[in-house]
Scaffold this motif. Structure first.
Motif, PDB file in Angstrom:
ATOM      1  N   PRO A 198       0.803  -1.236   0.000  1.00  0.00           N
ATOM      2  CA  PRO A 198       0.000   0.000   0.000  1.00  0.00           C
ATOM      3  C   PRO A 198       0.829   1.278   0.000  1.00  0.00           C
ATOM      4  O   PRO A 198       0.390   2.294  -0.550  1.00  0.00           O
ATOM      5  N   ASP A 199       2.024   1.245   0.595  1.00  0.00           N
ATOM      6  CA  ASP A 199       2.847   2.448   0.661  1.00  0.00           C
ATOM      7  C   ASP A 199       3.874   2.544  -0.470  1.00  0.00           C
ATOM      8  O   ASP A 199       4.535   3.583  -0.604  1.00  0.00           O
ATOM      9  N   HIS A 200       4.013   1.471  -1.254  1.00  0.00           N
ATOM     10  CA  HIS A 200       5.041   1.447  -2.308  1.00  0.00           C
ATOM     11  C   HIS A 200       4.485   0.869  -3.607  1.00  0.00           C
ATOM     12  O   HIS A 200       5.199   0.223  -4.364  1.00  0.00           O
ATOM     13  N   TRP A 201       3.228   1.128  -3.876  1.00  0.00           N
ATOM     14  CA  TRP A 201       2.578   0.606  -5.073  1.00  0.00           C
ATOM     15  C   TRP A 201       3.156   1.211  -6.358  1.00  0.00           C
ATOM     16  O   TRP A 201       3.026   0.639  -7.437  1.00  0.00           O
ATOM     17  N   ALA A 202       3.778   2.376  -6.247  1.00  0.00           N
ATOM     18  CA  ALA A 202       4.247   3.066  -7.457  1.00  0.00           C
ATOM     19  C   ALA A 202       5.293   2.267  -8.211  1.00  0.00           C
ATOM     20  O   ALA A 202       5.413   2.394  -9.434  1.00  0.00           O
ATOM     21  N   TRP A 203       6.081   1.433  -7.514  1.00  0.00           N
ATOM     22  CA  TRP A 203       7.108   0.639  -8.203  1.00  0.00           C
ATOM     23  C   TRP A 203       6.474  -0.350  -9.177  1.00  0.00           C
ATOM     24  O   TRP A 203       6.982  -0.566 -10.271  1.00  0.00           O
ATOM     25  N   VAL A 204       5.367  -0.945  -8.791  1.00  0.00           N
ATOM     26  CA  VAL A 204       4.673  -1.897  -9.663  1.00  0.00           C
ATOM     27  C   VAL A 204       4.107  -1.165 -10.882  1.00  0.00           C
ATOM     28  O   VAL A 204       4.270  -1.603 -12.029  1.00  0.00           O
ATOM     29  N   VAL A 205       3.453  -0.036 -10.642  1.00  0.00           N
ATOM     30  CA  VAL A 205       2.815   0.707 -11.728  1.00  0.00           C
ATOM     31  C   VAL A 205       3.859   1.258 -12.689  1.00  0.00           C
ATOM     32  O   VAL A 205       3.711   1.176 -13.920  1.00  0.00           O
ATOM     33  N   LEU A 206       4.929   1.824 -12.146  1.00  0.00           N
ATOM     34  CA  LEU A 206       5.954   2.404 -13.001  1.00  0.00           C
ATOM     35  C   LEU A 206       6.633   1.347 -13.867  1.00  0.00           C
ATOM     36  O   LEU A 206       6.887   1.569 -15.062  1.00  0.00           O
ATOM     37  N   THR A 207       6.913   0.177 -13.289  1.00  0.00           N
ATOM     38  CA  THR A 207       7.542  -0.884 -14.079  1.00  0.00           C
ATOM     39  C   THR A 207       6.604  -1.388 -15.171  1.00  0.00           C
ATOM     40  O   THR A 207       7.035  -1.628 -16.305  1.00  0.00           O
ATOM     41  N   ALA A 208       5.325  -1.559 -14.853  1.00  0.00           N
ATOM     42  CA  ALA A 208       4.363  -1.989 -15.870  1.00  0.00           C
ATOM     43  C   ALA A 208       4.290  -0.981 -17.009  1.00  0.00           C
ATOM     44  O   ALA A 208       4.206  -1.351 -18.189  1.00  0.00           O
ATOM     45  N   PHE A 209       4.356   0.308 -16.678  1.00  0.00           N
ATOM     46  CA  PHE A 209       4.348   1.334 -17.723  1.00  0.00           C
ATOM     47  C   PHE A 209       5.605   1.246 -18.582  1.00  0.00           C
ATOM     48  O   PHE A 209       5.531   1.312 -19.820  1.00  0.00           O
ATOM     49  N   LEU A 210       6.762   1.111 -17.955  1.00  0.00           N
ATOM     50  CA  LEU A 210       8.012   1.060 -18.714  1.00  0.00           C
ATOM     51  C   LEU A 210       8.061  -0.148 -19.647  1.00  0.00           C
ATOM     52  O   LEU A 210       8.578  -0.062 -20.762  1.00  0.00           O
ATOM     53  N   VAL A 211       7.525  -1.271 -19.205  1.00  0.00           N
ATOM     54  CA  VAL A 211       7.551  -2.481 -20.030  1.00  0.00           C
ATOM     55  C   VAL A 211       6.611  -2.333 -21.230  1.00  0.00           C
ATOM     56  O   VAL A 211       6.940  -2.722 -22.352  1.00  0.00           O
ATOM     57  N   CYS A 212       5.440  -1.755 -21.004  1.00  0.00           N
ATOM     58  CA  CYS A 212       4.443  -1.666 -22.078  1.00  0.00           C
ATOM     59  C   CYS A 212       4.678  -0.489 -23.018  1.00  0.00           C
ATOM     60  O   CYS A 212       4.236  -0.532 -24.171  1.00  0.00           O
ATOM     61  N   SER A 213       5.315   0.556 -22.554  1.00  0.00           N
ATOM     62  CA  SER A 213       5.420   1.764 -23.370  1.00  0.00           C
ATOM     63  C   SER A 213       6.287   1.517 -24.599  1.00  0.00           C
ATOM     64  O   SER A 213       7.398   1.001 -24.505  1.00  0.00           O
ATOM     65  N   GLY A 214       5.760   1.887 -25.733  1.00  0.00           N
ATOM     66  CA  GLY A 214       6.513   1.771 -26.981  1.00  0.00           C
ATOM     67  C   GLY A 214       6.689   0.370 -27.503  1.00  0.00           C
ATOM     68  O   GLY A 214       7.446   0.159 -28.457  1.00  0.00           O
ATOM     69  N   ALA A 215       6.014  -0.607 -26.922  1.00  0.00           N
ATOM     70  CA  ALA A 215       6.145  -1.990 -27.392  1.00  0.00           C
ATOM     71  C   ALA A 215       5.398  -2.139 -28.716  1.00  0.00           C
ATOM     72  O   ALA A 215       4.190  -1.928 -28.782  1.00  0.00           O
ATOM     73  N   ARG A 216       6.127  -2.504 -29.773  1.00  0.00           N
ATOM     74  CA  ARG A 216       5.535  -2.571 -31.106  1.00  0.00           C
ATOM     75  C   ARG A 216       4.940  -3.929 -31.439  1.00  0.00           C
ATOM     76  O   ARG A 216       4.162  -4.044 -32.375  1.00  0.00           O
ATOM     77  N   SER A 217       5.345  -4.974 -30.701  1.00  0.00           N
ATOM     78  CA  SER A 217       4.853  -6.321 -30.985  1.00  0.00           C
ATOM     79  C   SER A 217       5.145  -7.200 -29.777  1.00  0.00           C
ATOM     80  O   SER A 217       5.767  -6.762 -28.801  1.00  0.00           O
ATOM     81  N   ARG A 218       4.702  -8.453 -29.860  1.00  0.00           N
ATOM     82  CA  ARG A 218       4.939  -9.373 -28.741  1.00  0.00           C
ATOM     83  C   ARG A 218       6.422  -9.632 -28.527  1.00  0.00           C
ATOM     84  O   ARG A 218       6.902  -9.650 -27.386  1.00  0.00           O
ATOM     85  N   GLY A 219       7.158  -9.840 -29.617  1.00  0.00           N
ATOM     86  CA  GLY A 219       8.593 -10.049 -29.463  1.00  0.00           C
ATOM     87  C   GLY A 219       9.290  -8.823 -28.921  1.00  0.00           C
ATOM     88  O   GLY A 219      10.211  -8.924 -28.100  1.00  0.00           O
ATOM     89  N   ASP A 220       8.847  -7.650 -29.351  1.00  0.00           N
ATOM     90  CA  ASP A 220       9.455  -6.408 -28.885  1.00  0.00           C
ATOM     91  C   ASP A 220       9.249  -6.232 -27.391  1.00  0.00           C
ATOM     92  O   ASP A 220      10.188  -5.888 -26.655  1.00  0.00           O
ATOM     93  N   VAL A 221       8.034  -6.462 -26.906  1.00  0.00           N
ATOM     94  CA  VAL A 221       7.763  -6.259 -25.480  1.00  0.00           C
ATOM     95  C   VAL A 221       8.477  -7.305 -24.645  1.00  0.00           C
ATOM     96  O   VAL A 221       8.894  -7.036 -23.504  1.00  0.00           O
ATOM     97  N   LEU A 222       8.662  -8.504 -25.178  1.00  0.00           N
ATOM     98  CA  LEU A 222       9.363  -9.540 -24.417  1.00  0.00           C
ATOM     99  C   LEU A 222      10.824  -9.166 -24.212  1.00  0.00           C
ATOM    100  O   LEU A 222      11.354  -9.247 -23.090  1.00  0.00           O
ATOM    101  N   VAL A 223      11.481  -8.729 -25.264  1.00  0.00           N
ATOM    102  CA  VAL A 223      12.900  -8.371 -25.150  1.00  0.00           C
ATOM    103  C   VAL A 223      13.070  -7.106 -24.318  1.00  0.00           C
ATOM    104  O   VAL A 223      13.893  -7.051 -23.395  1.00  0.00           O
ATOM    105  N   LYS A 224      12.300  -6.081 -24.642  1.00  0.00           N
ATOM    106  CA  LYS A 224      12.423  -4.844 -23.883  1.00  0.00           C
ATOM    107  C   LYS A 224      12.034  -5.052 -22.429  1.00  0.00           C
ATOM    108  O   LYS A 224      12.652  -4.464 -21.525  1.00  0.00           O
ATOM    109  N   GLY A 225      11.004  -5.858 -22.198  1.00  0.00           N
ATOM    110  CA  GLY A 225      10.618  -6.129 -20.817  1.00  0.00           C
ATOM    111  C   GLY A 225      11.720  -6.807 -20.039  1.00  0.00           C
ATOM    112  O   GLY A 225      11.991  -6.468 -18.874  1.00  0.00           O
TER     113      GLY A 225
END
Length: 516
Positions: A198-225
């Motif tokens: 509850p006090d550190h939820w931002a780490w989960v949200v920020l990482t999910a954003f970084l992984v998904c942002s700019g992902a052009r395809s499934r292979g792209d998001v897997l490698v970048k993630g």
């Protein structure tokens, strides 16, 4: 970094004069750290648009931070809708894409300041956030202009070069798919983060954003993630080991933060892992500056990063996934369309020829960007049972190689056209070669799109034209290099044709056959 340091000084001045909190400075630095890179692609219209969009987004980000502190559910929902909407507008072109990027910057700043580190800001601070953002745009524009004038930064390609043809699509557009994926990932990240930390939820949200942002395809998001997750974990561990040496509100920690931001700017083009490591290290140092114990939070941060990465990859793979093969086919067809435009352009129009050449080169580089993660996947050893599903199709990687081998012949052809446009336009052999090359490129595009080819022209007139000999007079000196370039390009089109196969055969209409 000149943009970041200048905006930091401006934010400190506004904070002191207006009696704001340190979160206003953090928001300004987050905006400036990405604004310097984004503005390199801006033209005059984009800069004017940024003067309107970014201040409004900064004001909205300040209000959103207050809303998240006071009403979690409403604030979380507004954050998800804001980020997803900024991605969805990409369907309206490159200018809308850049505007959406500006909207996201202040929203991400909301996740950077630790919850409860500063008292909630009142509505009177909203206007100052807009003023600071407007100052950031002005300063960033001045720095970018000076860097481009002095040659320290490359000039952006013109809008004519970056335009891409709109291919007929089946189902939702890529921007819609990416927006839905981001919304799903952020919603899950908020739910898991709020429940588990509850006090550190931002780490989960920020990482999910970084992984998904700019992902052009499934292979792209897997490698970048994978790269971003490994880099973020490494940055967290290193920063935690170092940050314990600084106390809360330490000036030394601020200096280290800006030094790491400078390194992140330099290493961003090399690998996402370096960039993620530096950004996460900055966040760890910032949290330590606010007084949170780094040692006690190490496991929490690593767990939040891992969970956010899993949620981001899962959303991109399971929610309206974008197939890597479909993206490669679309980018390859766009590059071939650019090649066809060069063949069909009036070669006596020098600026049009240069635009067509640059457009082809730009689209080839866009294809190379898409296939870069696939080369990493192809190099990863996996069991034979999973090889067919894990490793990309070799023809996918060979397509970008074939198009890149067209780059030098295209440059040679453009040089020959610039040297003797009239002679090449009047030469029958060159005219016949460019017509055949344009038809060949169109045939490969039809094969990529699995569209049947139209019936080939038949008749003695067409055959006679094909057999018409060239002029008896000696050709212009620019003709042999042009013909050699056309032949070299045609060979690479043969390679692409063998990769994607011939176009489907158009089935005759039974009613048409009966009337005959």
């Amino acid at each position: 970094m000149a943009t970041v340091l200048g905006v930091y000084g401006l934010a400190l001045l506004v904070e002191h004069e207006a009696g704001l909190h340190v979160d206003s400075v953090v928001q300004a630095v987050v905006i400036a750290s990405a604004l310097g890179r984004v503005q390199r692609l801006f033209d005059r219209t984009d800069r004017l648009l940024a003067c309107v969009v970014l201040p409004c987004a900064a004001a909205a980000g300040t209000e959103l931070s207050t809303l998240i502190d006071r009403h979690h559910l409403a604030g979380d929902a507004a954050f998800v809708l804001g980020v997803a909407g900024a991605i969805w507008v990409r369907r309206f072109g490159a200018r809308a894409t850049r505007a959406g990027t500006l909207v996201v910057l202040p929203l991400i700043a909301v996740l950077v300041v630790p919850a409860g580190a500063v008292p909630p800001a009142g509505h009177e601070h909203t206007a100052w956030a807009a003023v600071t953002a407007l100052g950031a745009v002005a300063w960033g524009t001045a720095v970018t202009w000076a860097a481009q004038r002095t040659g320290l930064a490359p000039r952006p390609p013109s809008a004519k070069v970056t335009t891409t043809p709109r291919a007929p699509r089946r189902g939702p557009a890529a921007s819609t798919r990416m927006a839905v994926q981001m919304a799903a990932a952020l919603t899950a990240a908020f739910a898991v983060g709020r429940h588990q930390w509850p006090d550190h939820w931002a780490w989960v949200v920020l990482t999910a954003f970084l992984v998904c942002s700019g992902a052009r395809s499934r292979g792209d998001v897997l490698v970048k993630g994978a790269w971003r997750t490994l880099g973020a974990a490494a940055g967290t561990v290193v920063a935690t080991a170092v940050s314990g040496q600084f106390g809360p509100r330490s000036d030394t920690a601020v200096v280290v933060i800006f030094a790491v931001l400078a390194v992140a700017t330099w290493l961003r083009e090399l690998s996402y892992a370096y960039w993620a490591a530096c950004v996460t290290a900055v966040l760890s140092l910032l949290y330590d500056w606010f007084g949170q114990s780094p040692g006690d939070l190490l496991h929490t941060r690593l767990a939040g990063i891992a969970v956010g990465a899993v949620l981001g990859v899962a959303a991109s793979w399971l929610v309206l996934p974008i197939r890597t093969e479909a993206v490669v086919r679309a980018r390859t067809a766009a590059a071939l369309a650019g090649l066809g435009e060069l063949m069909e352009t009036d070669w006596r129009d020098g600026p049009a020829v240069r635009v067509a050449r640059d457009r082809f080169a730009y689209r080839v580089e866009q294809l190379a960007t898409v296939t870069a993660p696939m080369r990493i996947l192809a190099a990863v050893p996996v069991p034979r049972a999973l090889s067919a599903r894990w490793h990309p199709d070799p023809s996918t990687l060979r397509s970008v190689t074939a198009l890149r081998r067209c780059a030098d012949p295209v440059d040679d052809l453009a040089g020959a056209i610039g040297a003797a446009p009239g002679a090449l336009t009047a030469d029958p052999a060159v005219t016949r070669g460019r017509e055949e090359l344009a038809a060949h490129a169109l045939a490969v595009r039809r094969a990529i799109g699995r569209r049947p080819a139209p019936p080939a022209p038949a008749g003695p007139a067409a055959l006679d034209r094909a057999r018409t000999p060239g002029p008896a007079a000696p050709p212009d000196p620019s003709v042999p290099p042009a013909l050699a370039a056309l032949t070299a390009i045609d060979r690479q089109l043969d390679v692409l044709g063998s990769l994607f196969g011939p176009p489907p055969v158009r089935t005759p209409d039974p009613a048409t056959i009966a009337t005959r």
